[in-house]
Enzyme design. Structure first.
Site, PDB file in Angstrom:
ATOM      1  N   GLY A  12       9.735   6.909   3.194  1.00  0.00           N
ATOM      2  CA  GLY A  12       8.909   5.993   2.405  1.00  0.00           C
ATOM      3  C   GLY A  12       7.455   6.423   2.436  1.00  0.00           C
ATOM      4  N   GLY A  15       2.101   2.348   1.455  1.00  0.00           N
ATOM      5  CA  GLY A  15       0.985   2.189   2.395  1.00  0.00           C
ATOM      6  C   GLY A  15       1.431   2.313   3.842  1.00  0.00           C
ATOM      7  CB  ALA A  16       4.199   0.764   5.775  1.00  0.00           C
ATOM      8  N   GLY A  17       4.228   3.808   5.177  1.00  0.00           N
ATOM      9  CA  GLY A  17       4.700   5.156   5.519  1.00  0.00           C
ATOM     10  C   GLY A  17       3.541   6.131   5.637  1.00  0.00           C
ATOM     11  CG  PHE A 116      -6.028 -13.971  -1.865  1.00  0.00           C
ATOM     12  CD1 PHE A 116      -6.857 -13.200  -2.656  1.00  0.00           C
ATOM     13  CD2 PHE A 116      -4.660 -13.804  -1.985  1.00  0.00           C
ATOM     14  CE1 PHE A 116      -6.338 -12.281  -3.546  1.00  0.00           C
ATOM     15  CE2 PHE A 116      -4.121 -12.880  -2.874  1.00  0.00           C
ATOM     16  CZ  PHE A 116      -4.960 -12.114  -3.658  1.00  0.00           C
ATOM     17  CD  GLN A 236       5.100 -14.997  -0.509  1.00  0.00           C
ATOM     18  OE1 GLN A 236       4.636 -13.884  -0.682  1.00  0.00           O
ATOM     19  NE2 GLN A 236       4.565 -15.854   0.332  1.00  0.00           N
ATOM     20  CG  HIS A 238       3.067 -14.479  -6.303  1.00  0.00           C
ATOM     21  ND1 HIS A 238       2.343 -15.174  -7.232  1.00  0.00           N
ATOM     22  CD2 HIS A 238       2.162 -13.808  -5.549  1.00  0.00           C
ATOM     23  CE1 HIS A 238       1.057 -14.934  -7.052  1.00  0.00           C
ATOM     24  NE2 HIS A 238       0.918 -14.105  -6.032  1.00  0.00           N
ATOM     25  CG  LEU A 248       1.990 -10.833  -8.748  1.00  0.00           C
ATOM     26  CD1 LEU A 248       3.046 -11.751  -8.209  1.00  0.00           C
ATOM     27  CD2 LEU A 248       1.281 -10.117  -7.632  1.00  0.00           C
ATOM     28  CD  GLU A 251      -2.286 -16.365  -3.284  1.00  0.00           C
ATOM     29  OE1 GLU A 251      -1.099 -16.009  -3.316  1.00  0.00           O
ATOM     30  OE2 GLU A 251      -2.882 -16.627  -2.241  1.00  0.00           O
ATOM     31  NE  ARG A 282       0.975 -15.097  -2.392  1.00  0.00           N
ATOM     32  CZ  ARG A 282       0.911 -13.785  -2.298  1.00  0.00           C
ATOM     33  NH1 ARG A 282       1.926 -13.093  -1.834  1.00  0.00           N
ATOM     34  NH2 ARG A 282      -0.181 -13.150  -2.660  1.00  0.00           N
ATOM     35  CG  HIS A 363       5.591 -11.454  -4.528  1.00  0.00           C
ATOM     36  ND1 HIS A 363       5.207 -10.479  -5.415  1.00  0.00           N
ATOM     37  CD2 HIS A 363       4.594 -11.537  -3.612  1.00  0.00           C
ATOM     38  CE1 HIS A 363       4.025  -9.989  -5.062  1.00  0.00           C
ATOM     39  NE2 HIS A 363       3.642 -10.596  -3.956  1.00  0.00           N
ATOM     40  CD  GLU A 394       8.040  -6.400   0.429  1.00  0.00           C
ATOM     41  OE1 GLU A 394       7.106  -5.821  -0.163  1.00  0.00           O
ATOM     42  OE2 GLU A 394       8.818  -7.191  -0.128  1.00  0.00           O
ATOM     43  NE  ARG A 405       3.334 -10.803   1.643  1.00  0.00           N
ATOM     44  CZ  ARG A 405       2.461 -10.588   0.648  1.00  0.00           C
ATOM     45  NH1 ARG A 405       1.165 -10.584   0.896  1.00  0.00           N
ATOM     46  NH2 ARG A 405       2.879 -10.383  -0.584  1.00  0.00           N
TER      47      ARG A 405
HETATM   48  C1  LIG Z   1       2.915  -6.773  -8.021  1.00  0.00           C
HETATM   49  C2  LIG Z   1       2.598  -6.903  -6.575  1.00  0.00           C
HETATM   50  C3  LIG Z   1       1.306  -7.193  -6.151  1.00  0.00           C
HETATM   51  C4  LIG Z   1       1.012  -7.301  -4.791  1.00  0.00           C
HETATM   52  N1  LIG Z   1      -0.278  -7.581  -4.392  1.00  0.00           N
HETATM   53  C5  LIG Z   1      -0.558  -7.635  -3.069  1.00  0.00           C
HETATM   54  C6  LIG Z   1      -1.891  -7.847  -2.613  1.00  0.00           C
HETATM   55  O1  LIG Z   1      -2.827  -7.964  -3.395  1.00  0.00           O
HETATM   56  N2  LIG Z   1      -2.104  -7.905  -1.286  1.00  0.00           N
HETATM   57  C7  LIG Z   1      -1.100  -7.768  -0.367  1.00  0.00           C
HETATM   58  O2  LIG Z   1      -1.355  -7.821   0.823  1.00  0.00           O
HETATM   59  N3  LIG Z   1       0.162  -7.547  -0.783  1.00  0.00           N
HETATM   60  C8  LIG Z   1       0.452  -7.467  -2.093  1.00  0.00           C
HETATM   61  N4  LIG Z   1       1.741  -7.234  -2.497  1.00  0.00           N
HETATM   62  C9  LIG Z   1       2.755  -6.894  -1.493  1.00  0.00           C
HETATM   63  C10 LIG Z   1       2.564  -5.461  -1.055  1.00  0.00           C
HETATM   64  O3  LIG Z   1       2.045  -4.696  -2.096  1.00  0.00           O
HETATM   65  C11 LIG Z   1       3.863  -4.806  -0.599  1.00  0.00           C
HETATM   66  O4  LIG Z   1       4.503  -5.643   0.309  1.00  0.00           O
HETATM   67  C12 LIG Z   1       3.558  -3.492   0.107  1.00  0.00           C
HETATM   68  O5  LIG Z   1       2.779  -2.669  -0.728  1.00  0.00           O
HETATM   69  C13 LIG Z   1       4.801  -2.760   0.537  1.00  0.00           C
HETATM   70  O6  LIG Z   1       4.414  -1.512   1.047  1.00  0.00           O
HETATM   71  P1  LIG Z   1       5.432  -0.582   1.803  1.00  0.00           P
HETATM   72  O7  LIG Z   1       4.661   0.607   2.278  1.00  0.00           O
HETATM   73  O8  LIG Z   1       6.175  -1.375   2.795  1.00  0.00           O
HETATM   74  O9  LIG Z   1       6.466  -0.167   0.674  1.00  0.00           O
HETATM   75  P2  LIG Z   1       6.281   0.455  -0.790  1.00  0.00           P
HETATM   76  O10 LIG Z   1       4.876   0.668  -1.188  1.00  0.00           O
HETATM   77  O11 LIG Z   1       7.156  -0.338  -1.684  1.00  0.00           O
HETATM   78  O12 LIG Z   1       6.896   1.890  -0.601  1.00  0.00           O
HETATM   79  C14 LIG Z   1       8.269   2.099  -0.345  1.00  0.00           C
HETATM   80  C15 LIG Z   1       8.489   3.564  -0.216  1.00  0.00           C
HETATM   81  O13 LIG Z   1       9.786   3.803   0.230  1.00  0.00           O
HETATM   82  C16 LIG Z   1      10.398   4.803  -0.541  1.00  0.00           C
HETATM   83  N5  LIG Z   1      11.842   4.593  -0.494  1.00  0.00           N
HETATM   84  C17 LIG Z   1      12.542   3.446  -0.644  1.00  0.00           C
HETATM   85  N6  LIG Z   1      13.840   3.661  -0.487  1.00  0.00           N
HETATM   86  C18 LIG Z   1      13.985   4.979  -0.228  1.00  0.00           C
HETATM   87  C19 LIG Z   1      15.086   5.830   0.025  1.00  0.00           C
HETATM   88  N7  LIG Z   1      16.338   5.357   0.045  1.00  0.00           N
HETATM   89  N8  LIG Z   1      14.848   7.136   0.224  1.00  0.00           N
HETATM   90  C20 LIG Z   1      13.601   7.645   0.190  1.00  0.00           C
HETATM   91  N9  LIG Z   1      12.523   6.892  -0.032  1.00  0.00           N
HETATM   92  C21 LIG Z   1      12.718   5.575  -0.232  1.00  0.00           C
HETATM   93  C22 LIG Z   1       9.777   4.673  -1.917  1.00  0.00           C
HETATM   94  O14 LIG Z   1       9.856   5.879  -2.615  1.00  0.00           O
HETATM   95  C23 LIG Z   1       8.330   4.336  -1.535  1.00  0.00           C
HETATM   96  O15 LIG Z   1       7.613   5.519  -1.288  1.00  0.00           O
HETATM   97  C24 LIG Z   1       2.038  -7.135  -3.850  1.00  0.00           C
HETATM   98  C25 LIG Z   1       3.336  -6.836  -4.268  1.00  0.00           C
HETATM   99  C26 LIG Z   1       3.609  -6.751  -5.624  1.00  0.00           C
HETATM  100  C27 LIG Z   1       5.023  -6.492  -6.021  1.00  0.00           C
END
Ligand SMILES: Cc1cc2nc3c(=O)[nH]c(=O)nc-3n(C[C@H](O)[C@H](O)[C@H](O)COP(=O)(O)OP(=O)(O)OC[C@H]3O[C@@H](n4cnc5c(N)ncnc54)[C@H](O)[C@@H]3O)c2cc1C
Length: 599
Positions: A12, A15-17, A116, A236, A238, A248, A251, A282, A363, A394, A405
């Site tokens: 992944g 942001g987290a990865g 927020f 959740q 939204h 989306l 907020e 929310r 959401h 996430e 959240r």
């Molecule tokens: C429209 C929207 C707006 C948002 N706005 C906000 C905000 O303003 N503030 C806030 O705090 N949060 C917000 N959130 C929530 C937040 O953005 C997400 O929870 C967060 O970005 C998730 O990040 P992540 O790194 O966990 O996963 P993601 O950014 O979803 O990344 C997942 C990664 O995993 C990879 N992956 C998945 N499955 C596989 C697989 N089987 N094999 C290989 N790779 C895989 C994908 O390619 C991707 O690179 C929002 C969410 C949405 C949907």
């Protein structure tokens, strides 16, 4: 099947990865595997901001942030995690700034902050400006910044590789198995440590803010390898997805002064959350919209209400509240450019001149792969770690968000706990050797994929997917009852059986076989839907996003516990409710003890 070797493998590139990869790359050899090109990860869609008590525009403190997080989570948040999040948010945001993230600025050059939902001053007082933001493109900026830093640090990226299995050994883990999407070949990634950062699973529901790729792969495939899923009943909705598709509307629109109005033009949140109104958390706002619609006050009797950020309306309510601030059309254009663009493009509605139609949209998963504060995956109520396995973002459940959240806390979660996990992986790898690969590494995953490729049943993946999404929307969404959840569970189990025994796909090729991989993802979503329904049926109370009409009260006597769900040998789900919520803060300060949530 090709084999690669790294110290740490991160699945992944959101942001987290990327944050975990950046930190791990400072000490060990790291590969990041992503089914999407990294900057297309869903973090890029995050609009509103990242929460941190910087106090740049008015007084704020990490303790207030921790309090709001615990209250927002309806007291299911582990309080040690909420404290860690709030305290480390400050240094994490400043670190992002130093890494190059172009935050909006105050006139005197500090990071700009806005209001927020659920962010308050003085332990539940007035709304406070805590959301640090780069216009309404904060997530996009986080992804770009971290990706560039990872490239600089020689992180090896395997873009468009789809991970389909975790290689477990007797002691821990030894890597993952992935398909190269381009040519369909399987690759084994052999490593000392593995971190899952695979994001959410909003695609389990019909109306969602989540992209097509958010199918819960990491959470489902670790589950199949015996790792529990935690607190899956808390998903959740939204409050403000664009009607009718669910895209989306952040907020931040309400943070900038936007108000929710029903068909009679009433600002109905005054009735549901008299002190904080449209900026309640929310779950509260989503339920209020559902109730307005159910009682016939949706716009023109339909399933939506209005979100009004026109300067005329906002300024009228600001004047009524005795605030001196006023907004202009130019201000809305500057602060919410993407929102205006979406609404104009998809609906032909111009939010500077007219209200937007909105409805609750699936959401964010508050549950996921259970971890400790260092990102280590834990296997049971005693918090026993599985050596070498990590999760962040996430897909993980630390559990900081509890039952609901707060907006902006997800981006903070990615950065704070992604960083912690990256650091810990370096330590772990320094003290551990590579486990040998099992002789049959990758074979089971390959056989599973071949089973789908050769399938010739009567059901297509899109049919099963849409029936699952519909039944989850009808019965396991904002409001729930035992009868409805049971109906959903029966249906999901039937669909799961069809997926296993009566599926057929059209493309049997190797190259870019999205038909095959989407069918595989559907299997993950069905597992997640099943665990969500089983967990929701068992929790006989209402807390945060889990609102049972047949058990409308929160029950702290019985339910101050997390749900751990395990797969059983006969294909069922076993629940365990022994893991108690951490109450570190409440033990020292009575303000953190559970009480009724009023806003
Ligand atoms: C429209 C929207 C707006 C948002 N706005 C906000 C905000 O303003 N503030 C806030 O705090 N949060 C917000 N959130 C929530 C937040 O953005 C997400 O929870 C967060 O970005 C998730 O990040 P992540 O790194 O966990 O996963 P993601 O950014 O979803 O990344 C997942 C990664 O995993 C990879 N992956 C998945 N499955 C596989 C697989 N089987 N094999 C290989 N790779 C895989 C994908 O390619 C991707 O690179 C929002 C969410 C949405 C949907």
């Amino acid at each position: 099947m090709q084999t690669h070797q790294y110290d740490a493998v991160i699945v992944g590139a959101g942001g987290a990865g990327l944050m975990a990869a950046l930190y791990a790359s400072r000490g060990v050899k790291v590969a990041v595997i992503s089914k999407l090109y990294p900057t297309r990860s869903h973090t890029g869609a995050a609009q509103g901001g990242i929460g941190a008590a910087l106090g740049n525009l008015e007084e704020d403190h990490p303790e207030w942030h921790a309090f709001d997080t615990v209250k927002g989570g309806d007291y299911l948040s582990d309080q040690d995690a909420a404290l860690r999040l709030a305290e480390e948010a400050v240094s994490a945001v400043i670190e992002l700034e130093h890494l190059g993230l172009p935050f909006d600025r105050t006139p005197d050059g500090r990071i700009s902050q806005r209001r927020f939902g659920g962010h308050t001053s003085g332990f539940g007082g007035q709304p406070v400006r805590r959301a640090c933001h780069a216009a309404d493109r904060t997530g996009h900026m986080i992804l770009q910044t971290l990706y560039q830093q990872c490239i600089k640090n020689d992180v090896m990226f395997f873009d468009e590789y789809h991970v389909i299995d975790l290689i477990r050994t007797a002691n821990g883990v030894a890597g993952v198995v992935a398909v190269n999407i381009d040519d369909g070949e399987l690759h084994v990634f052999h490593s000392k440590a593995v971190l899952f950062a695979t994001g959410g699973w909003g695609r389990v529901w019909e109306i969602t803010s989540n992209a097509l790729t958010l199918t819960g792969d990491g959470t489902a495939l670790t589950y199949r390898r015996g790792v529990p899923m935690q607190d899956m009943e808390f998903f959740q909705f939204h409050p403000t997805g664009l009607y009718p598709m669910g895209i989306l509307i952040t907020e931040a629109v309400r943070g900038e002064g936007g108000v929710l109005l029903n068909d009679r033009g009433e600002r109905f949140m005054e009735r549901y959350a008299p002190s904080i109104k449209d900026l309640a958390s929310r779950d509260v706002v989503a339920r209020a919209i559902y109730l307005e619609v159910r009682e016939g006050r949706g716009i023109k009797g339909k399933r939506y209400v209005h979100l009004d950020v026109t300067p005329e309306t906002v300024n009228r309510y600001l004047a009524e509240a005795g605030e001196s601030r006023r907004i202009t059309a130019e201000y809305v254009e500057e602060k919410l450019p993407d929102i205006l663009d979406f609404t104009r493009t998809y609906l032909g509605v111009d939010p500077v001149k007219e209200p937007m139609p909105v409805q609750p949209t699936a959401h964010y998963g508050m549950g996921g792969i259970p971890t400790d504060l260092e990102g280590r995956v834990i296997m049971d109520a005693q918090r026993t770690p599985l050596p070498g396995l990590y999760a962040a973002g996430e897909c993980a459940c630390v559990s900081v968000h509890g039952a609901n959240r707060l907006g902006t806390n997800s981006l903070t979660d990615l950065i704070v706990f992604g960083r912690a996990a990256g650091k810990h992986m370096v330590e772990y790898c320094a003290n551990t050797g590579l486990e040998s690969l099992p002789d049959d590494a990758g074979h089971e995953a390959e056989a599973g994929l071949e089973h789908i490729r050769q399938s010739s049943g009567s059901r297509k993946p899109y049919q099963i997917r849409s029936e699952m999404q519909q039944v989850m929307m009808d019965h396991v969404s904002v409001f729930r009852t035992a009868e409805g959840i049971q109906d959903a569970l029966d249906k999901v189990r039937t669909l799961k059986d069809q997926w296993q025994n009566d599926l057929s796909i059209d493309d049997r090729g190797k190259r870019f076989n999205s038909d095959l991989l989407e069918a595989w993802e559907l299997g993950c979503m069905l597992d997640i839907a099943e665990v969500t329904a089983v967990s929701a049926l068992a929790r006989e109370e209402s807390r945060g996003a889990h609102s049972r009409e047949d058990f409308p009260k929160r029950d702290d006597e019985k339910w101050m516990v997390h749900t751990l769900a395990y797969p059983t040998n006969d294909g069922g789900v076993r629940l365990n409710h022994d893991k108690k919520v951490d109450m570190t803060l409440a033990e020292k300060d009575p303000r953190f003890k559970p009480k009724e949530r009023v806003y």
